[in-house]
Design an enzyme around this catalytic site. Structure first.
Site, PDB file in Angstrom:
ATOM      1  N   GLN A  44       0.810  -1.225   0.000  1.00  9.94           N
ATOM      2  CA  GLN A  44       0.000   0.000   0.000  1.00  9.94           C
ATOM      3  C   GLN A  44       0.841   1.271   0.000  1.00  9.94           C
ATOM      4  O   GLN A  44       0.344   2.355  -0.245  1.00  9.94           O
ATOM      5  CB  GLN A  44      -0.911   0.040   1.235  1.00  9.94           C
ATOM      6  CG  GLN A  44      -2.177  -0.781   1.092  1.00  9.94           C
ATOM      7  CD  GLN A  44      -1.941  -2.238   1.416  1.00  9.94           C
ATOM      8  OE1 GLN A  44      -1.163  -2.553   2.307  1.00  9.94           O
ATOM      9  NE2 GLN A  44      -2.568  -3.128   0.679  1.00  9.94           N
ATOM     10  N   HIS A  45       2.096   1.129   0.300  1.00 11.40           N
ATOM     11  CA  HIS A  45       2.894   2.345   0.514  1.00 11.40           C
ATOM     12  C   HIS A  45       4.140   2.297  -0.353  1.00 11.40           C
ATOM     13  O   HIS A  45       5.178   1.791   0.097  1.00 11.40           O
ATOM     14  CB  HIS A  45       3.274   2.461   1.996  1.00 11.40           C
ATOM     15  CG  HIS A  45       3.720   3.831   2.388  1.00 11.40           C
ATOM     16  ND1 HIS A  45       4.972   4.302   2.161  1.00 11.40           N
ATOM     17  CD2 HIS A  45       3.057   4.843   3.007  1.00 11.40           C
ATOM     18  CE1 HIS A  45       5.084   5.546   2.623  1.00 11.40           C
ATOM     19  NE2 HIS A  45       3.941   5.889   3.140  1.00 11.40           N
ATOM     20  N   MET A  46       4.097   2.792  -1.550  1.00  9.09           N
ATOM     21  CA  MET A  46       2.925   3.222  -2.277  1.00  9.09           C
ATOM     22  C   MET A  46       2.702   2.203  -3.409  1.00  9.09           C
ATOM     23  O   MET A  46       3.670   1.610  -3.865  1.00  9.09           O
ATOM     24  CB  MET A  46       3.171   4.615  -2.889  1.00  9.09           C
ATOM     25  CG  MET A  46       3.513   5.679  -1.924  1.00  9.09           C
ATOM     26  SD  MET A  46       1.978   6.033  -1.009  1.00  9.09           S
ATOM     27  CE  MET A  46       2.464   7.400  -0.033  1.00  9.09           C
TER      28      MET A  46
END
Lengths: 173, 131
Positions: A33-35
């Site tokens: 999710q990051h990123m």
């Protein structure tokens, strides 16, 4: 995922300084999710790694008898991002150590390509000043009894792991 | 021994670092909590920094006494500090300016005793007694 943000200690001088290493694997959950498409380590996790390195340094100085809690990050600077595949070195040094708590300064380095773990050669990619408090003895006794919930397990075992690794290195040379 | 101005300058610089405030915000009468936004943990940080900056030892509870009155009714009655309490305050914190507080010794205002000037006076006393 377990809340351990360092892989191993590579240098430890009681009451003075400690260096730990953390390899960033693309398989770690947060990179998804990051990123998306651009896997960089969240800055707060870099700080957590630095705080764990420094916190264990502070805890060990009193034989893990104190409950060392992160009280304040006085300053933190991030000069660049840490990306998946890199190796981070967390360097921490005790500035003040008193019965009520301790403060440390820390620098985070990345290893240059091909560099083995040793003295950092690149400028730090992040630096911070972190303040730890020893939980008030009488109050924490009421709440938690004798259990030291800070150093009850994995964090304390990291030092043992470092010893095993050091013995292996000694044996090989 | 450094002059009062030098001590104040160093104390201000310490507070800028510990509390992340601007130099301009720091006046002798600024209160640490009300004006400069200090929280309880900041007091310990300030003590650590002052020790390093001035090369002195600050025993626990000397500069920033915690719970001075320990809920003792002789010292605090109906939310007001009693005459005996004020005497205790003068003894424990001779470096604090309690003149204004004495006129309305409401317990809720006790944190206003912790000012920049109070720290500077404490340091002056420490350095004076060290010589």
């Amino acid at each position: 995922m377990r809340w351990i943000w360092i892989d191993r200690f590579v240098k430890f001088e009681r009451g003075k300084s400690a260096r730990a290493v953390k390899k960033l694997s693309l398989a770690e959950d947060y990179f998804q999710q990051h990123m998306p498409g651009y896997p960089i380590m969240p800055a707060c996790f870099i700080l957590e790694g630095l705080a764990q390195t420094g916190g264990i340094l502070v805890g060990e100085a009193n034989d893990f008898k104190e409950k060392v809690v992160l009280a304040k990050i006085t300053s933190a600077k991030f000069h660049r991002e840490a990306v998946a595949g890199e190796t981070l070195l967390y360097d921490t040094e005790i500035v003040t150590l008193r019965p009520e708590g301790a403060s440390i300064v820390g620098k985070v380095y990345t290893l240059a390509p091909g560099q083995s773990i040793g003295e950092p050669v690149n400028p730090p990619m992040a630096e911070a000043e972190i303040f730890f408090a020893h939980l008030d003895k009488s109050r924490s006794q009421q709440l938690f009894g004798d259990l030291n919930f800070v150093f009850s397990g994995e964090l304390k075992h990291l030092l043992g792991l470092a010893k095993v690794a050091a013995q292996r290195t000694d044996g090989a040379t | 021994m450094p002059t009062q101005a030098e001590i104040f300058k160093k104390v201000s610089a310490t507070l800028v670092e510990a509390l992340n405030v601007d130099h301009e915000e720091i006046q002798p009468t600024s209160t640490l909590q009300g004006d400069l936004g200090a929280e309880s943990i900041d007091f310990l940080d300030i003590v650590f920094r002052l020790e390093r900056e001035f090369g002195i030892k600050i025993p626990r509870n000397e500069l920033f006494p915690e719970s001075i009155f320990q809920g003792d009714p002789e010292f605090v009655l109906n939310g007001k500090v009693t005459e005996k309490g004020l005497k205790e305050l003068r003894e424990k914190m001779p470096f604090a300016d309690i003149g204004k507080f004495e006129r309305n010794p409401d317990m809720t205002a006790i944190s206003d005793l912790f000012t920049v000037d109070m720290i500077a006076k404490y340091i002056e006393g420490k350095l004076g007694s060290k010589a």
